[in-house]
Every structure is written in C-alpha cells, then in structure tokens.
Design an enzyme around this catalytic site. Structure first.
Site, PDB file in Angstrom:
ATOM      1  N   ASP A  80     -36.844  41.724 -83.973  1.00 23.62           N
ATOM      2  CA  ASP A  80     -37.065  41.239 -85.334  1.00 23.62           C
ATOM      3  C   ASP A  80     -37.557  42.376 -86.228  1.00 23.62           C
ATOM      4  O   ASP A  80     -38.435  43.148 -85.839  1.00 23.62           O
ATOM      5  CB  ASP A  80     -38.122  40.127 -85.274  1.00 23.62           C
ATOM      6  N   GLU A  84     -34.867  50.880 -66.697  1.00 22.92           N
ATOM      7  CA  GLU A  84     -35.501  50.807 -65.370  1.00 22.92           C
ATOM      8  C   GLU A  84     -35.089  49.540 -64.627  1.00 22.92           C
ATOM      9  O   GLU A  84     -35.258  49.444 -63.426  1.00 22.92           O
ATOM     10  CB  GLU A  84     -37.021  50.758 -65.519  1.00 22.92           C
TER      11      GLU A  84
END
Ligand code: GLC
Ligand code: CA
Length: 573
Positions: free
Chosen positions: A232, A282
C-alpha cells in the site's frame, strides 16, 4: 495484543501452509502472466450474518474463484483495525480483526487456497499505522522527547505558540496533512504528519525500529504461507529531508500523479524494496511484492520493479485511459516499452476498491476522473466494460480483476450520504471520496438482499445493495452464455490454453479502420489476434482468423466481419 495461532480456538497449527508445487510456468515466474483477483473482504461473503464480509466467507467461496479461472487472490487488509479507512489503518499487523475472524481462519484460508491451486497475496500497509497502534499511543502518552515519537513524524508547530502546522502539505483525503497532538498534561502539543486521515499517522522510515518491525511482519506472513504482498502507498514511505513546503497551494491534490512530490516517489524508497526483495527470495515458491505506486509516468513506475526490487507494479496509467483506440494504443506501447528494460511483466488493471468501477466510468463522458457520482448510460457502460475486459486479458503480462467486475457490476452512485464510510467523503464535506460506490457487497444468489452475500434473506449488509442486483447475481449469470460472468470464465479458460496469450513483452499492431485497435501475438504453436472497436458504430473489416470469443454478437461471412460497436473479438490465427 498479537494473536497467536495456538490461542485461537480449534486445533493449533504448527507448520506453515505448504507453498504451491512448482507448475509448468513456475520456472519463469508464475506472476508473469497471473490473473490476480482482488477480494475486498468486507464485501465478498459474510459467513455469520453480521452484514460484514469475513475470512470464513471468503474461504467458503474459494471454489468459485478456482472455477472462474484466476491464478491468485489479493486480499485487501483484514488486520486488527479501528476501520477509520476500512482497514488501511492497522493497529496490529500480526492479528486478524475479530470482525473478519481469527488467525486460524487466515491459516485455513491459505491452506484451502493452495489446495485448490490458488495463490494468496495479502495487503501490507507500511506507510502509516492506525493512531490506535501501540507505538503511536505510547508516543502520545510519553510526550515530547519520547524516543517513540521518532518512529512517526512529530514536529513542533510554527507560529508564536506552535499553533500552525509545520509545513503546508495537504492530506490526500482533504484538509491539512498535520494534526496537533495533546500533551499528557492536556495542553496543545506537537503536530504529527498523516498523508491520509488523522487516524493514519505516517511512519518515519529513517528510524531503524520501523524498518526492523516491517522485516519481521513480512516474515510473519511469509511463515504463514502467503505468496506475496500488495504494498500500500509503496511510493510514500520516504519523505524529502527537511519536509519542505510545496508550491501550488490549494491545488496539491491535482499535482498527485503528475509530479514527484516531497512525500511521494522519492528515490530513497527503492532501498526499502531492495531490502525486502532479499527476504522474499529467502522463501521457497516464488513469493512476490506488488507496488501500489502512483507515479507521474509508467517509466517511473518501472523503477519499482527493477530486478532487485519488487515483481510487479500496478499500471494506473492504463486504468485511467478512456475507451478510445488511439489513447489505448499509446498507453499499451508506453507500458510495454517501460517494462521491457527492467524485465518485469507489464500489468493491466481496470478497477479496484479506490476507483469508480469501469462499467460506470465508461458509461459517462471521458475526463471525469476515477471517482464519479453519475450512473451515466448503463447499457453503454456494460458493453464497453465487457469489450475493455477482453482487451485487457489479451495483453501481454499479468492482469488484475476486482471482485464483481466479472458480474459486470456498475458503481452504486446513489448511496445515501448517511451510509457512506469513505473518510475522504467525510473530510472533504462530500465534495470527494465516493469510493463506497465500488465497495458494495456483491450478489451471489436469491431474489432478496443481501443476495447470498450473508446467510439469511433479509439479513444486513454494511452498505445497501441496489434491487437490480438480483439480476446480476452469480446464480443468475451462471450458465447464461450471454452473461458477463460466462464471458470472463471463457476468457480465462482461453487465456490459459492459447499458447500466444499470457506472458510476453510485445504486440504487433495491425492496420485497422479508424477507432479500431487490432494486434497480433505470436507463438511457435500458433498466433492470436485481438480486435477492439471503440466506436459507437459497427465496423466492417477482413476477418483475421477464426473467432475464439467475442464480447458482443459479431457477424462474419465471406472472410469479412461486422465488428459490433464497442466490442472486442479474440481470433485464432
Ligand atoms: C491506498 C489504498 C486506499 C487507502 C490508502 C491509504 O491507496 O488503496 O484504499 O485509503 O492507500 O492507506
Ligand atoms: Ca461477517
């Protein structure tokens, strides 16, 4: 304050939901051609009949989304929130608001979605928190000098007694972007910055605690198994040093999106995304970040999706384009050209929870902006919306579908003022802020409101639905070959099957009559042509191939076709 999976009722879950197994397209990136469906949790499905949509409701409707043929679901915020801005004011980033359910419901939703082959993208709101967030409350309580104040933008006021705001910035929702706080002893105190409502204080991203906290929040949801984040106000977190005044007093809102502002699209923001990209990478299963970045040009939007930053950014320039062949061709070219150098997929979007639905935008004369209050010519709007959706789904890259557009829903332009909840409507004294019109709960079935949105006929819905929506429900449209729902289902099925559709970086424009847009897409296994007539009259042209799908009745004979007014046709070549 933070909910714990083990605290929630039901069996505690100890492992994260499994990521979706690598599928055919996964090696080159599932998001490169994904159709991503936006669910607005308040308005999708209400499981317990309180009038407010919720996570169990969404969970129960996942098979509908699988059958529709979308790849992923983006959920607008469902976190703990006082709802000053419909959940974009978060008081606890690791908790589900009780109005939407529990963390266990979120866990079940992610698991069920994955089992159906749907990915889940959650909304992350890092530019500001709720004023009820523990950090902000403590900063207020501890008074000036509290180290907690440095996590937000607190400043002494100007003027003899600090009675004037620290600079001239205006809130996107109207009025000053600063509110004066009250000292613990009750005297007027420092001011704090809020680019949106006063209940949404902006974080200070120069403060390390803020950056650390968001890394941890990202991991929390990644550990829960989400496939990505829609970020956002991704262009807002870094403010120009010294918070300088801006010119154009009284006219600042108009500058939005046309200029780099001292609080928007600052270059420093990209360091945050480089950092987040490492975290996303990751995790197994290709987790993505999508920027909600309102920037002046598609070229500047491309900065958010450089190879070491986010994966996608919304294409708001496309959303703002009128239904006109020349303008569409230009924005399509600029969009593809801008993304090619950074290697990111182009995205396409026509509607979301912040703008007037495209069926209503196209029902009105162009140039009224993205928040309009008049219904216009409904039939024309729907015809164009169907044509525009088919055009969008033919373009190379990823596309966003906002809940209800597959039903051809118009905006509800005549909501009574008393039911409106958009904070901007309230702040701008009704001159602006008509976003509630696209947030009305969607109709599923039955002849009486809330049309299957909630469990009981005659039950409540947080915004009233128009009586005509009985005829637009999923139930009514299912199986009707002329319905907008079946058009979307067919389009998404063809898009999946046809080798020339989906991911890509270019289109080949074809000669076409005035007002008609025609392009070809090629693949080793076959070519595809899309023709859109943006004019109000049928156009005769040579048939480029075999009709796959059409947004309106199309007459074809002797190698010629009559392309209906405001229609799009898909062709196999
Ligand atoms: C984004 C959201 C919008 C919200 C604003 C503030 O633009 O899409 O709904 O009001 O940010 O968080
Ligand atoms: Ca509910």
């Amino acid at each position: 304050m933070t909910q714990n999976l083990a605290d929630a009722s039901g069996p505690a879950s100890v492992t994260a939901a499994e990521p979706i197994a690598a599928s055919a397209g996964a090696s080159r990136g599932w998001w490169r051609d994904a159709v991503i469906y936006q669910v607005y949790p308040r308005s999708f499905a209400d499981s317990n009949g309180d009038g407010m949509g919720d996570l169990p409701g969404i969970r129960s409707r996942l098979p509908y989304l699988r059958d529709l043929g979308v790849d992923a679901v983006w959920l607008s915020p469902f976190y703990a929130s006082p709802q000053a801005d419909a959940g974009y004011d978060v008081s606890d980033y690791r908790a589900v608001d009780p109005m939407f359910g529990t963390l266990l419901d979120a866990d079940g939703l992610i698991r069920d979605a994955h089992a159906l082959g749907l990915r889940i993208i959650v909304d992350l709101v890092p530019n500001h928190s709720s004023d009820q967030h523990e950090w902000f409350q403590r900063a207020l309580r501890e008074g000036p000098g509290s180290p907690l104040r440095d996590r937000y933008h607190f400043r002494p006021g100007k003027g003899e007694n600090g009675e004037l705001p620290p600079n001239n910035w205006e809130s996107i929702f109207g009025g000053p972007a600063w509110t004066r706080s009250v000292n613990p002893d009750g005297t007027p105190g420092e001011w704090y910055l809020h680019l949106f409502a006063p209940e949404q204080p902006d974080f200070n991203w120069e403060n390390r605690a803020v950056a650390d906290e968001f890394r941890s929040i990202l991991r929390f949801w990644l550990d829960m198994g989400v496939d990505g984040f829609r970020i956002d106000v991704a262009h807002g977190m870094v403010k120009q040093a010294g918070l300088p005044d801006i010119g154009g007093e009284g006219d600042q809102l108009k500058l939005l999106g046309n200029d780099v502002m001292p609080f928007f699209d600052q270059d420093g923001v990209h360091q945050i995304y480089r950092d987040w990209r490492k975290i996303l990478d990751e995790y197994p299963g290709q987790r993505i970040g999508v920027a909600e970045a309102w920037t002046p040009t598609v070229q500047r939007t491309a900065n958010y999706v450089r190879p070491d930053e986010l994966h996608q950014a919304f294409n708001f320039q496309y959303l703002g384009t009128s239904w006109a062949a020349d303008e569409l061709r230009e924005v399509i070219d600029v969009s593809l050209d801008s993304m090619r150098p950074v290697g990111a997929p182009t995205t396409w979007v026509l509607s979301n929870h912040d703008v007037t639905r495209h069926a209503t935008r196209f029902a009105n004369e162009p140039g009224l902006g993205t928040q309009i209050r008049t219904a216009g010519d409904r039939e024309l709007g729907l015809r164009r919306a169907r044509a525009a959706s088919l055009l969008m789904l033919a373009l190379p890259g990823s596309a966003y579908v906002y809940q209800g557009e597959e039903l051809g829903l118009p905006d509800v332009t005549d909501l009574p003022d008393e039911v409106r909840q958009d904070p901007s409507f309230l702040r701008a004294s009704g001159q602006d802020g008509f976003r509630d019109g696209c947030r009305v709960p969607i109709p599923w079935s039955g002849t009486e409101a809330p049309y299957g949105f909630g469990p009981a006929a005659g039950g409540p819905s947080w915004l009233p639905q128009p009586a005509e929506w009985a005829d637009l429900s999923v139930e009514v449209q299912t199986g009707d070959p002329t319905s907008t729902l079946e058009l979307y289902r067919s389009a998404l099925a063809v898009r999946r099957e046809h080798p020339a559709l989906g991911a890509g970086t270019d289109v080949t424009w074809l000669d076409a009559p005035e007002g008609v847009l025609a392009f070809r897409r090629d693949s080793a296994q076959g070519s595809f042509v899309c023709t859109s007539n943006t004019t109000g009259a049928p156009v005769r042209m040579a048939a480029p191939g075999r009709i796959l799908l059409s947004s309106a009745d199309t007459e074809a004979a002797d190698g010629e076709i009559l392309l209906a007014a405001d229609s799009t046709v898909w062709w196999a070549v």
